[in-house]
Design an enzyme around this catalytic site. Structure first.
Site, PDB file in Angstrom:
ATOM      1  N   PRO A   2     -35.144 -62.356   9.559  1.00  0.00           N
ATOM      2  CA  PRO A   2     -35.735 -63.239  10.151  1.00  0.00           C
ATOM      3  C   PRO A   2     -36.550 -64.204   9.424  1.00  0.00           C
ATOM      4  O   PRO A   2     -37.172 -63.365   8.169  1.00  0.00           O
ATOM      5  CB  PRO A   2     -36.079 -62.108  11.389  1.00  0.00           C
ATOM      6  CG  PRO A   2     -35.196 -61.353  11.512  1.00  0.00           C
ATOM      7  CD  PRO A   2     -34.809 -61.040  10.061  1.00  0.00           C
ATOM      8  N   CYS A   3     -36.660 -65.730   9.917  1.00  0.00           N
ATOM      9  CA  CYS A   3     -37.550 -66.226   8.448  1.00  0.00           C
ATOM     10  C   CYS A   3     -37.949 -67.082   9.498  1.00  0.00           C
ATOM     11  O   CYS A   3     -38.731 -68.278   8.724  1.00  0.00           O
ATOM     12  CB  CYS A   3     -36.131 -67.157   7.885  1.00  0.00           C
ATOM     13  SG  CYS A   3     -35.020 -68.320   9.263  1.00  0.00           S
ATOM     14  N   GLN A   4     -39.295 -66.802  10.773  1.00  0.00           N
ATOM     15  CA  GLN A   4     -39.806 -67.898  11.409  1.00  0.00           C
ATOM     16  C   GLN A   4     -40.685 -68.494  10.087  1.00  0.00           C
ATOM     17  O   GLN A   4     -41.502 -69.534  10.660  1.00  0.00           O
ATOM     18  CB  GLN A   4     -39.849 -67.843  12.577  1.00  0.00           C
ATOM     19  CG  GLN A   4     -38.439 -67.355  13.775  1.00  0.00           C
ATOM     20  CD  GLN A   4     -38.285 -66.656  13.118  1.00  0.00           C
ATOM     21  OE1 GLN A   4     -38.920 -65.360  12.508  1.00  0.00           O
ATOM     22  NE2 GLN A   4     -37.653 -65.974  14.579  1.00  0.00           N
ATOM     23  N   ASN A  53     -31.546 -68.490   4.588  1.00  0.00           N
ATOM     24  CA  ASN A  53     -32.542 -68.061   5.010  1.00  0.00           C
ATOM     25  C   ASN A  53     -33.042 -69.820   5.520  1.00  0.00           C
ATOM     26  O   ASN A  53     -32.248 -70.789   4.382  1.00  0.00           O
ATOM     27  CB  ASN A  53     -33.813 -67.532   4.214  1.00  0.00           C
ATOM     28  CG  ASN A  53     -34.734 -66.966   5.076  1.00  0.00           C
ATOM     29  OD1 ASN A  53     -35.524 -67.231   5.887  1.00  0.00           O
ATOM     30  ND2 ASN A  53     -34.646 -65.816   4.908  1.00  0.00           N
TER      31      ASN A  53
END
Length: 388
Positions: free
Chosen positions: A94-96, A134
């Site tokens: 997860p790359c938020q 990503n």
């Protein structure tokens, strides 16, 4: 899956997938000839989607799963694989926290640390290859968010892979260059345990090209034949009224000046391009990057001819999911799964690269795997790849 390369029914290229989402990257790899032995995700609806479509899934927080089983046997057992058989580990932590659209808190954000679990699985399973994808923001994110002059975080990640003995290549790839009808940039890191000459896949589609089949695919190519759009979100009545005045390919700047100022509110005086406000898409161009909801104020994705958000089915087409793929959950859950996915053509290009490298240096390895003569094994591999 019919595209998976196998010998005597045994898949040659078994893959462990982490943070799999709705399996966008995985489906691309399958199209290329790889076998997804197991997928993993924390999101309930992603796991339901994976299982509904006939694939093996491990559900749970990767941090807790690894803490409970540091040797990662939970993945091997679910995949029915031995450690030495794992061809690749793939995934997008997860790359938020690294997104250029977000606050870019990086490693200060707990979500920004999940790449450590990805690295841990690679260290324990020692696959021949790995693929980590990503958002492109990770490439420029400082390792210390409080110090913009600190070394890029990606250097820290690459150093960890190097310490584990992996040769890596990395770069930002735009899915539009691989046959996706969408502009979507992703940072891709590819690693080789055995120092094989992995590379970023070469583009196959171009803005201008003398052959029509090698030009960028447009939104019309993806959704122009859809007559029943199916489930979709809604715009507010006020947004609908403004959008009725926006032509195909236009946005808030297409509105009369006084109306544009009223429609934009406080954003009218702010900086930035603001191209996503009151945006109506164009059939003649690739889609903008899909977001997790098409009716957010700053990132509207309105149908080119109809005054409505793109539907779930249209979202899936743009990401190139097959029409038969089933997404579980509410409409909002489906949008989120599709909007977070890696476009299938990009995954396919990456998978094709891995297979091309593997076949270029596979004689000894395959002989050891199958216990057959190199000649016979390579002949069978060739027949499998050619579809004979």
């Amino acid at each position: 899956m019919k595209n998976v390369v196998s010998i005597e029914g045994t898949p040659l290229f078994p893959v462990v997938s982490l943070f799999s989402g709705a399996m966008g990257l995985d489906l691309g790899l399958i199209d290329a000839g790889l076998h997804i032995a197991v997928s993993q995700d924390y999101d309930k609806w992603c796991v339901e989607t994976i299982r509904k479509n006939g694939h093996v899934a491990v559900e749970g927080d990767i941090r807790k799963l690894v803490d409970a089983d540091p040797e990662c046997n939970f993945l091997l057992n679910a995949a029915k694989l031995k450690k030495e058989a794992v061809f690749a580990v793939v995934g997008g932590p997860p790359c938020q926290s690294f997104s250029t659209a977000g606050k870019r808190l990086g490693v200060e954000d707990e979500r920004g640390l999940l790449y450590n679990q990805f690295i841990h699985v690679i260290e324990k399973l020692t696959p021949r290859f790995f693929v980590m994808e990503n958002v492109k923001g990770l490439a420029s994110m400082p390792s210390d968010p409080t110090d913009k002059d600190s070394p890029p975080l990606i250097n820290h990640i690459l150093a960890k892979f190097k310490a584990m003995g992996y040769h890596t290549v990395h770069g930002v790839l735009d899915a539009v260059h691989y046959g996706t009808p969408q502009f979507r940039e992703r940072l891709v890191i590819i690693g080789s345990r055995d120092n094989e000459a992995v590379f970023l896949p070469s583009p196959t589609h171009f803005h201008m090209h003398q052959k029509a089949e090698m030009r960028w695919r447009t939104l019309f190519d993806a959704i122009g034949d859809i007559t029943d759009s199916g489930p979709q979100g809604k715009f507010t009545p006020a947004v609908n009224e403004y959008l009725k005045l926006v032509p195909e390919g236009g946005n808030w700047r297409s509105l009369p000046p006084a109306m544009a100022k009223l429609a934009m509110g406080g954003a009218y005086e702010s900086g930035g391009g603001k191209v996503g406000f009151y945006r109506r898409l164009s059939y003649t161009e690739p889609s903008p990057t899909l977001v997790t909801s098409p009716n957010q104020k700053a990132t509207l994705l309105c149908h080119p001819r109809e005054t409505r958000p793109l539907s779930v089915r249209e979202y899936a087409r743009i990401q190139q999911f097959p029409d038969s793929w089933i997404f579980e959950g509410k409409v909002t859950d489906c949008y989120r799964q599709i909007g977070n996915a890696v476009p299938i053509p990009l995954g396919r290009a990456i998978g094709q690269m891995l297979i091309s490298v593997a076949l270029g240096n596979s004689e000894v390895r395959v002989k050891r795997m199958r216990g057959t003569s190199v000649h016979d094994t390579m002949r069978q591999m060739s027949q499998a790849l050619s579809g004979k």
